[in-house]
Scaffold this motif. Structure first.
Motif, PDB file in Angstrom:
ATOM      1  N   THR A  34     -16.294   6.758   3.567  1.00 36.38           N
ATOM      2  CA  THR A  34     -16.552   6.639   2.135  1.00 36.38           C
ATOM      3  C   THR A  34     -17.276   7.878   1.619  1.00 36.38           C
ATOM      4  N   LEU A  84     -13.822   0.768   3.905  1.00 37.28           N
ATOM      5  CA  LEU A  84     -13.917   1.968   4.724  1.00 37.28           C
ATOM      6  C   LEU A  84     -15.288   1.999   5.388  1.00 37.28           C
ATOM      7  N   VAL A 137     -14.334  -0.801  -0.737  1.00 31.75           N
ATOM      8  CA  VAL A 137     -13.079  -0.063  -0.532  1.00 31.75           C
ATOM      9  C   VAL A 137     -12.578  -0.175   0.907  1.00 31.75           C
ATOM     10  N   GLU A 149       0.824  -1.212   0.000  1.00 27.91           N
ATOM     11  CA  GLU A 149       0.000   0.000   0.000  1.00 27.91           C
ATOM     12  C   GLU A 149       0.859   1.264   0.000  1.00 27.91           C
ATOM     13  N   SER A 164      -8.854   3.294  -5.549  1.00 24.54           N
ATOM     14  CA  SER A 164      -9.732   2.141  -5.326  1.00 24.54           C
ATOM     15  C   SER A 164     -11.193   2.510  -5.512  1.00 24.54           C
ATOM     16  N   LEU A 191     -14.818  10.628   1.263  1.00 25.94           N
ATOM     17  CA  LEU A 191     -13.971  10.373   0.107  1.00 25.94           C
ATOM     18  C   LEU A 191     -14.719  10.703  -1.184  1.00 25.94           C
ATOM     19  N   ARG A 215      -6.750   4.958  -1.676  1.00 26.88           N
ATOM     20  CA  ARG A 215      -8.203   4.896  -1.425  1.00 26.88           C
ATOM     21  C   ARG A 215      -8.979   5.570  -2.556  1.00 26.88           C
ATOM     22  N   GLU A 264       0.887   3.957  -2.932  1.00 26.26           N
ATOM     23  CA  GLU A 264       0.494   5.315  -2.521  1.00 26.26           C
ATOM     24  C   GLU A 264       1.508   6.342  -3.029  1.00 26.26           C
TER      25      GLU A 264
END
Length: 152
Positions: A77, A72, A70, A26, A45, A80, A42, A30
């Motif tokens: 979410t 979360l 995802v 990750e 995704s 996001l 994230r 990232e």
């Protein structure tokens, strides 16, 4: 079983190795996505999951389904989605058959960014797995990941 039970210790060590592999992958992805596309893992995704929606039966995901996909919470979410909506990468609309439902679609700009970012994501994943495979503790896990044939 006791806290010093060898089976529990092995299980804990296996979990630590899996967690380490996930963290390394990750972090590597990232850095690559941020550097080249101004996207977090994230965000990538979420765009990827939402880009797979379709107009047929069950084709659009509810927010809980998106959150599960995802990994979360629903509130995280939603935050996001709002950030990506503010960037013009997503748009929300009311479900035509149930006015209480809200769906989210990827915009054309979001689809373009996702397609630009996909090779970066894939290359960073490959690099991270190659690096992890050189670690004797992580190599068996890498082999398992590489052997999986999971539909998208």
């Amino acid at each position: 079983m006791t806290a010093t039970d060898p089976a529990l210790t092995a299980l804990a060590q296996g979990w630590c190795a899996l967690s380490a592999l996930h963290g390394k992958i990750e972090a590597h992805i990232e850095r690559a996505l941020q550097a080249h596309h101004d996207l977090s893992v994230r965000e990538y995704s979420l765009l990827d999951v939402l880009s797979r929606q379709h107009d047929g039966e069950g084709g659009h995901l509810q927010m809980k389904q998106v959150a599960d996909a995802v990994v979360l919470s629903q509130s995280a979410t939603t935050r996001l989605v709002t950030r990506l909506e503010d960037r013009g990468l997503l748009e929300r609309y009311l479900c035509p058959t149930d006015r209480r439902g809200i769906y989210t679609n990827v915009t054309e700009a979001g689809l373009r960014l996702l397609e630009e970012a996909r090779p970066t994501n894939d290359a960073a994943l490959r690099d991270a797995l190659d690096e992890a495979s050189r670690n004797p503790e992580l190599a068996p896990l890498v082999r398992v990941v590489e052997s999986l044939n999971v539909p998208a």
